[in-house]
Design a protein around this motif. Structure first.
Motif, PDB file in Angstrom:
ATOM      1  N   TYR A  78      40.862  44.193  42.726  1.00 18.97           N
ATOM      2  CA  TYR A  78      41.087  45.239  41.725  1.00 18.97           C
ATOM      3  C   TYR A  78      41.095  46.621  42.367  1.00 18.97           C
ATOM      4  O   TYR A  78      41.939  47.467  42.050  1.00 18.97           O
ATOM      5  CB  TYR A  78      40.008  45.156  40.644  1.00 18.97           C
ATOM      6  N   VAL A  79      40.177  46.867  43.294  1.00 16.91           N
ATOM      7  CA  VAL A  79      40.135  48.160  43.988  1.00 16.91           C
ATOM      8  C   VAL A  79      41.429  48.368  44.785  1.00 16.91           C
ATOM      9  O   VAL A  79      41.980  49.479  44.813  1.00 16.91           O
ATOM     10  CB  VAL A  79      38.910  48.252  44.905  1.00 16.91           C
ATOM     11  N   GLU A  80      41.921  47.325  45.425  1.00 17.33           N
ATOM     12  CA  GLU A  80      43.183  47.434  46.166  1.00 17.33           C
ATOM     13  C   GLU A  80      44.320  47.833  45.231  1.00 17.33           C
ATOM     14  O   GLU A  80      45.181  48.646  45.589  1.00 17.33           O
ATOM     15  CB  GLU A  80      43.507  46.111  46.859  1.00 17.33           C
ATOM     16  N   LYS A  81      44.319  47.279  44.041  1.00 18.18           N
ATOM     17  CA  LYS A  81      45.343  47.624  43.047  1.00 18.18           C
ATOM     18  C   LYS A  81      45.210  49.088  42.638  1.00 18.18           C
ATOM     19  O   LYS A  81      46.204  49.817  42.533  1.00 18.18           O
ATOM     20  CB  LYS A  81      45.208  46.713  41.828  1.00 18.18           C
ATOM     21  N   VAL A  82      43.979  49.533  42.390  1.00 13.33           N
ATOM     22  CA  VAL A  82      43.735  50.928  42.008  1.00 13.33           C
ATOM     23  C   VAL A  82      44.185  51.874  43.115  1.00 13.33           C
ATOM     24  O   VAL A  82      44.843  52.904  42.864  1.00 13.33           O
ATOM     25  CB  VAL A  82      42.234  51.145  41.690  1.00 13.33           C
ATOM     26  N   LEU A  83      43.877  51.533  44.357  1.00 11.98           N
ATOM     27  CA  LEU A  83      44.262  52.383  45.485  1.00 11.98           C
ATOM     28  C   LEU A  83      45.776  52.442  45.643  1.00 11.98           C
ATOM     29  O   LEU A  83      46.338  53.507  45.950  1.00 11.98           O
ATOM     30  CB  LEU A  83      43.626  51.861  46.773  1.00 11.98           C
ATOM     31  N   ALA A  84      46.453  51.314  45.424  1.00 13.16           N
ATOM     32  CA  ALA A  84      47.917  51.288  45.548  1.00 13.16           C
ATOM     33  C   ALA A  84      48.577  52.160  44.489  1.00 13.16           C
ATOM     34  O   ALA A  84      49.620  52.782  44.740  1.00 13.16           O
ATOM     35  CB  ALA A  84      48.415  49.851  45.442  1.00 13.16           C
TER      36      ALA A  84
END
Length: 395
Positions: free
Chosen positions: A204-210
């Motif tokens: 989820y954090v990777e998605k937010v960062l992207a």
């Protein structure tokens, strides 16, 4: 940086250690010994025919949201083992009801200073997680991101006020209900593996960062949510992408009442993972000194108030053991806050985290007299200011 001790500002959040200690009571020990006896007998008679029940995990799809006002019942007893189809149907209905209520609360929130939205995030395993975000209405003033992880038995919507305070200080906030909680998939408060929660958080954090490049990202975790955040930080590649973490009442240390439980817990968790230990029921436990905050928490249908499930308790023991063995690997900047009178998670374990972590930038604040749910204590505004001040110095 030195440990800071603040006088009358200590808060309690929803955590785990009190329930786990109850789970590991003398009564539970006698039960586990009897269960181990039965298990050995089963192994000695391997050819006796036994009917096996297959449990089908819930696979809630995002399109099946009810339009009527949902009614949510918090399960307080073990789910009946009638049939695999009936169990799956009941679980699906429970998830739909919880998710509908979580969605409705977001849609009914009207605030001219904040844009609050929800979305459904599908994990690599195929489970659907309920997520939500809070964006300042003046979005051009965003200076950083905060990804929030709630504690055991609660949900992300409880941090609505805190998220809006972060918005007012230039932070966009994201939050995910981890597996078995809030509007996400899974039997309420049943955690088959906290490693699932760690992997889901990282994805989820990777998605937010992207979706939000070029902004520093901080992670906030409360109690067991803080333990999840800490374990994610043990991945050097992931840790390198995080500007800092804030931990309130982290579940870093959980001590069983007798060493034998460490041996028996994995056996019982394997045989009866969903079983609920009545001795561990802490319904209405005082996690805040604010009576209104306690009523709001324990009357919230999205907050689980039943007895802890065996597998969930075992998973808490597992993650805290892992953290205790790896505190020195932590290098990310962090702020840890704990109440001196917390009876749910151990303040001394937070002090050990502060001492042993390899982070060059680390701060601990111990609030005298405060309980577990720090952001729901009478001193919540002071706690929020301490957190926001720490974040502002690092954007």
């Amino acid at each position: 940086m030195a440990i800071e001790q603040n006088n009358p500002s200590l808060i309690l959040t929803s955590g785990a250690s009190g329930r786990v200690n109850a789970l590991l009571s003398l009564r539970a020990l006698k039960y586990l010994i009897a269960l181990a006896h039965a298990f050995i007998l089963i192994l000695l008679v391997p050819f006796r025919g036994r009917k096996r029940t297959v449990v089908i995990e819930d696979k809630q799809e995002s399109g099946s949201v009810r339009k009527t006002t949902p009614k949510v019942r918090v399960p307080t007893t073990i789910v009946p083992w009638k049939s695999s189809t009936g169990l799956a149907l009941g679980l699906e209905q429970e998830v739909v009801a919880r998710r509908s209520l979580a969605m409705m609360r977001v849609m009914q929130d009207r605030d001219e200073n904040t844009v609050r939205e929800f979305s459904l995030f599908v994990t690599p395993r195929g489970d659907t997680m309920f997520t939500q975000s809070w964006t300042p209405a003046a979005s051009d003033n965003v200076s950083g991101l905060v990804v929030l992880l709630h504690g055991l038995n609660e949900h992300s919507g409880r941090y609505n006020d805190f998220a809006k305070q972060l918005n007012a200080n230039g932070f966009k906030v994201f939050a995910m209900d981890w597996i078995g909680h809030g509007g996400s998939d899974g039997l309420h408060a049943y955690v088959p593996s906290l490693d699932f929660a760690v992997k889901d958080m990282k994805a989820y954090v990777e998605k937010v960062l992207a979706e939000n490049p070029c902004l520093p990202c901080f992670c906030f975790g409360h109690s067991t949510g803080a333990a999840i955040v800490l374990k994610a930080m043990l991945d050097p590649k992931f840790e390198a992408r995080i500007a800092g973490i804030v931990l309130t009442s982290p579940a870093v240390g959980v001590q069983p009442s007798h060493p034998i439980f460490v041996v028996l817990a994995p056996i019982v968790a394997f045989l009866l993972p969903r079983y609920q230990i009545s001795a561990a029921n802490k319904k209405g436990m005082p996690v805040s000194r604010d009576p209104e905050a306690l009523v709001a928490k324990y009357s919230d249908p999205l907050v689980y108030t039943g007895s802890i499930r065996v597998r969930t308790g075992y998973e808490i023991l597992r993650i805290t053991t892992c953290l205790q063995q790896n505190l020195s690997r932590l290098k990310v900047p962090f702020l840890v806050l704990h109440g001196s009178d917390d009876t749910v998670t151990d303040p001394e374990a937070s002090q050990k985290l502060y001492r042993e972590a390899a982070s060059a930038d680390k701060t601990m604040k111990l609030y005298q007299g405060l309980l577990h749910d720090l952001l729901f204590e009478p001193e919540r505004d002071d706690i929020s200011k301490d957190i926001i001040g720490w974040l502002n110095c690092r954007v």
